[in-house]
Design a protein around this motif. Sequence first.
Motif, PDB file in Angstrom:
ATOM      1  N   GLY A  80      -1.295 -17.279  -5.055  1.00  0.00           N
ATOM      2  CA  GLY A  80       0.009 -17.849  -5.347  1.00  0.00           C
ATOM      3  C   GLY A  80       0.982 -16.926  -6.051  1.00  0.00           C
ATOM      4  N   ILE A  81       0.573 -15.697  -6.388  1.00  0.00           N
ATOM      5  CA  ILE A  81       1.524 -14.787  -7.043  1.00  0.00           C
ATOM      6  C   ILE A  81       2.468 -14.203  -5.993  1.00  0.00           C
ATOM      7  CG2 ILE A  81      -0.156 -14.168  -8.835  1.00  0.00           C
ATOM      8  CD1 ILE A  81      -0.256 -11.356  -7.496  1.00  0.00           C
ATOM      9  N   PHE A  82       3.651 -13.825  -6.443  1.00  0.00           N
ATOM     10  CA  PHE A  82       4.632 -13.175  -5.574  1.00  0.00           C
ATOM     11  C   PHE A  82       4.527 -11.671  -5.796  1.00  0.00           C
ATOM     12  CE2 PHE A  82       6.183 -17.438  -5.880  1.00  0.00           C
ATOM     13  CZ  PHE A  82       6.796 -17.695  -4.666  1.00  0.00           C
ATOM     14  N   LEU A  83       4.339 -10.940  -4.715  1.00  0.00           N
ATOM     15  CA  LEU A  83       4.162  -9.486  -4.810  1.00  0.00           C
ATOM     16  C   LEU A  83       5.305  -8.777  -4.102  1.00  0.00           C
ATOM     17  CD1 LEU A  83       2.445  -6.958  -5.516  1.00  0.00           C
ATOM     18  CD2 LEU A  83       1.262  -7.297  -3.335  1.00  0.00           C
ATOM     19  N   LEU A  84       5.963  -7.877  -4.821  1.00  0.00           N
ATOM     20  CA  LEU A  84       7.010  -7.033  -4.233  1.00  0.00           C
ATOM     21  C   LEU A  84       6.540  -5.593  -4.263  1.00  0.00           C
ATOM     22  CD1 LEU A  84       9.887  -6.413  -3.190  1.00  0.00           C
ATOM     23  CD2 LEU A  84      10.604  -6.266  -5.573  1.00  0.00           C
ATOM     24  N   HIS A  85       6.317  -5.028  -3.105  1.00  0.00           N
ATOM     25  CA  HIS A  85       6.044  -3.590  -3.000  1.00  0.00           C
ATOM     26  C   HIS A  85       6.829  -3.056  -1.809  1.00  0.00           C
ATOM     27  CE1 HIS A  85       2.086  -4.700  -0.642  1.00  0.00           C
ATOM     28  NE2 HIS A  85       3.168  -5.083  -0.018  1.00  0.00           N
ATOM     29  N   ASP A  86       7.008  -1.744  -1.757  1.00  0.00           N
ATOM     30  CA  ASP A  86       7.864  -1.183  -0.706  1.00  0.00           C
ATOM     31  C   ASP A  86       7.132  -1.125   0.632  1.00  0.00           C
ATOM     32  OD1 ASP A  86       6.171   1.005  -0.849  1.00  0.00           O
ATOM     33  OD2 ASP A  86       7.549   2.238  -2.018  1.00  0.00           O
ATOM     34  N   ASN A  87       7.766  -0.465   1.606  1.00  0.00           N
ATOM     35  CA  ASN A  87       7.217  -0.429   2.965  1.00  0.00           C
ATOM     36  C   ASN A  87       6.385   0.824   3.239  1.00  0.00           C
ATOM     37  OD1 ASN A  87       8.519  -2.901   3.780  1.00  0.00           O
ATOM     38  ND2 ASN A  87      10.434  -1.763   3.786  1.00  0.00           N
ATOM     39  N   ALA A  88       5.696   1.303   2.228  1.00  0.00           N
ATOM     40  CA  ALA A  88       4.812   2.464   2.409  1.00  0.00           C
ATOM     41  C   ALA A  88       3.716   2.109   3.414  1.00  0.00           C
ATOM     42  CB  ALA A  88       4.198   2.869   1.074  1.00  0.00           C
ATOM     43  N   PRO A  89       3.259   3.083   4.199  1.00  0.00           N
ATOM     44  CA  PRO A  89       2.225   2.811   5.198  1.00  0.00           C
ATOM     45  C   PRO A  89       0.992   2.110   4.627  1.00  0.00           C
ATOM     46  CG  PRO A  89       3.111   4.997   5.535  1.00  0.00           C
ATOM     47  CD  PRO A  89       3.727   4.471   4.271  1.00  0.00           C
ATOM     48  N   ALA A  90       0.600   2.490   3.407  1.00  0.00           N
ATOM     49  CA  ALA A  90      -0.576   1.863   2.800  1.00  0.00           C
ATOM     50  C   ALA A  90      -0.337   0.379   2.554  1.00  0.00           C
ATOM     51  CB  ALA A  90      -0.912   2.558   1.481  1.00  0.00           C
ATOM     52  N   HIS A  91       0.873   0.015   2.155  1.00  0.00           N
ATOM     53  CA  HIS A  91       1.206  -1.381   1.866  1.00  0.00           C
ATOM     54  C   HIS A  91       1.310  -2.227   3.137  1.00  0.00           C
ATOM     55  CE1 HIS A  91       3.397   0.332  -1.913  1.00  0.00           C
ATOM     56  NE2 HIS A  91       2.091   0.446  -1.989  1.00  0.00           N
ATOM     57  N   LYS A  92       1.695  -1.569   4.240  1.00  0.00           N
ATOM     58  CA  LYS A  92       1.912  -2.302   5.494  1.00  0.00           C
ATOM     59  C   LYS A  92       0.701  -2.281   6.417  1.00  0.00           C
ATOM     60  CE  LYS A  92       5.512  -3.752   6.372  1.00  0.00           C
ATOM     61  NZ  LYS A  92       6.087  -5.075   6.044  1.00  0.00           N
ATOM     62  N   SER A  93      -0.363  -1.621   5.993  1.00  0.00           N
ATOM     63  CA  SER A  93      -1.546  -1.520   6.862  1.00  0.00           C
ATOM     64  C   SER A  93      -2.193  -2.891   7.068  1.00  0.00           C
ATOM     65  CB  SER A  93      -2.570  -0.554   6.260  1.00  0.00           C
ATOM     66  OG  SER A  93      -3.102  -1.092   5.065  1.00  0.00           O
ATOM     67  N   LYS A  94      -2.819  -3.076   8.222  1.00  0.00           N
ATOM     68  CA  LYS A  94      -3.434  -4.367   8.566  1.00  0.00           C
ATOM     69  C   LYS A  94      -4.517  -4.741   7.562  1.00  0.00           C
ATOM     70  CE  LYS A  94      -5.153  -6.922  12.580  1.00  0.00           C
ATOM     71  NZ  LYS A  94      -6.165  -7.691  11.872  1.00  0.00           N
ATOM     72  N   LEU A  95      -5.232  -3.744   7.091  1.00  0.00           N
ATOM     73  CA  LEU A  95      -6.294  -3.973   6.107  1.00  0.00           C
ATOM     74  C   LEU A  95      -5.734  -4.665   4.860  1.00  0.00           C
ATOM     75  CD1 LEU A  95      -9.363  -3.151   5.816  1.00  0.00           C
ATOM     76  CD2 LEU A  95      -8.548  -1.223   4.464  1.00  0.00           C
ATOM     77  N   VAL A  96      -4.566  -4.207   4.412  1.00  0.00           N
ATOM     78  CA  VAL A  96      -3.939  -4.746   3.204  1.00  0.00           C
ATOM     79  C   VAL A  96      -3.287  -6.095   3.467  1.00  0.00           C
ATOM     80  CG1 VAL A  96      -2.072  -4.369   1.529  1.00  0.00           C
ATOM     81  CG2 VAL A  96      -3.620  -2.503   2.109  1.00  0.00           C
ATOM     82  N   THR A  97      -2.522  -6.190   4.561  1.00  0.00           N
ATOM     83  CA  THR A  97      -1.829  -7.454   4.858  1.00  0.00           C
ATOM     84  C   THR A  97      -2.815  -8.591   5.092  1.00  0.00           C
ATOM     85  OG1 THR A  97      -1.637  -6.782   7.181  1.00  0.00           O
ATOM     86  CG2 THR A  97       0.247  -6.348   5.760  1.00  0.00           C
ATOM     87  N   ASP A  98      -3.931  -8.297   5.739  1.00  0.00           N
ATOM     88  CA  ASP A  98      -4.966  -9.329   5.964  1.00  0.00           C
ATOM     89  C   ASP A  98      -5.582  -9.767   4.636  1.00  0.00           C
ATOM     90  OD1 ASP A  98      -4.511  -9.210   8.650  1.00  0.00           O
ATOM     91  OD2 ASP A  98      -6.334  -8.103   9.158  1.00  0.00           O
TER      92      ASP A  98
END
Length: 200
Positions: free
Chosen positions: A152-170
Motif C-alpha cells: 500500500g505504500i506509494f513509490l516514486l522512482h525514475d525511469n532507470a532501466p533497473a526500475h522498469k525491468s520486469k523483475l522489479v515491476t512484477d
Amino acid sequence: MEKKVSTTAEIRSHIKACAKLKKSAMETFEEVHNIYGDQQPSYRTVSRWLKKFKDERESVKDDVRSGRPKTPQRKFNNKVWMTKHGKRPVIAKRCQSTKKILYAIFFDREGVVLQFPIPEKKSVTGKMYKYKILHKLKQQYKKKRPKTGIKGIFLLHDNAPAHKSKLVTDFLSKEGVIVIPHPAYSPDLSPCDFFSIHKT
C-alpha cells in the motif's frame, strides 16, 4: 611547375587581395589552388575568409581566444634554479581524492527510511534493485508497519532501466506497492522537497 611553399598568413593575404578585387569565392578558391596546390585551404575556409575581408576585416591573423593555452605549463612551472651539485627539490603531486559512494536513498514524509550504499564498481541492475535494495526496504517497512509492511505504500522512482525491468515491476505489483508514474525527462524530487510534504 613547382608549387610555392606558403604560410597561412600568406594565403590569407592573397584571399584579402581577391576580396579587394571583388572576386567570387569560386574564383578565389581556384586561384589559390593554382598557386598553392595541396597547401591551399578548403573551399569553405576560403569562402569564410573572403567574406571576412569583404566585411572590411584587415588582419590576416587569427583572433585571440581566451582559455587554456595550447602549450602545457606544468613543466615550465616546475623549473628551479639549482647549484651545480644541488639536489632538486621534491615537487608535490596531486593525490587521489576521497572516493565517492553512491547511495540508493528512500524517503517518506517522516524522513529517511533507507540508505543503501551501492558496492564499489557495481551498477544498479534490476536484479540488484529487487533482491538487495527493495528487499532491504521491505524489511524496514516491516519494522515501521508490522501489519501491512510495504503493501500500500506509494513509490516514486525514475525511469532507470533497473526500475522498469520486469523483475522489479512484477515484484512491486505482487507486494501491493503503488508506483507513481514518472514522466519522461522529468527531474526527480529533491530530497528536501519530501520534507515539505506535511502529514495529513
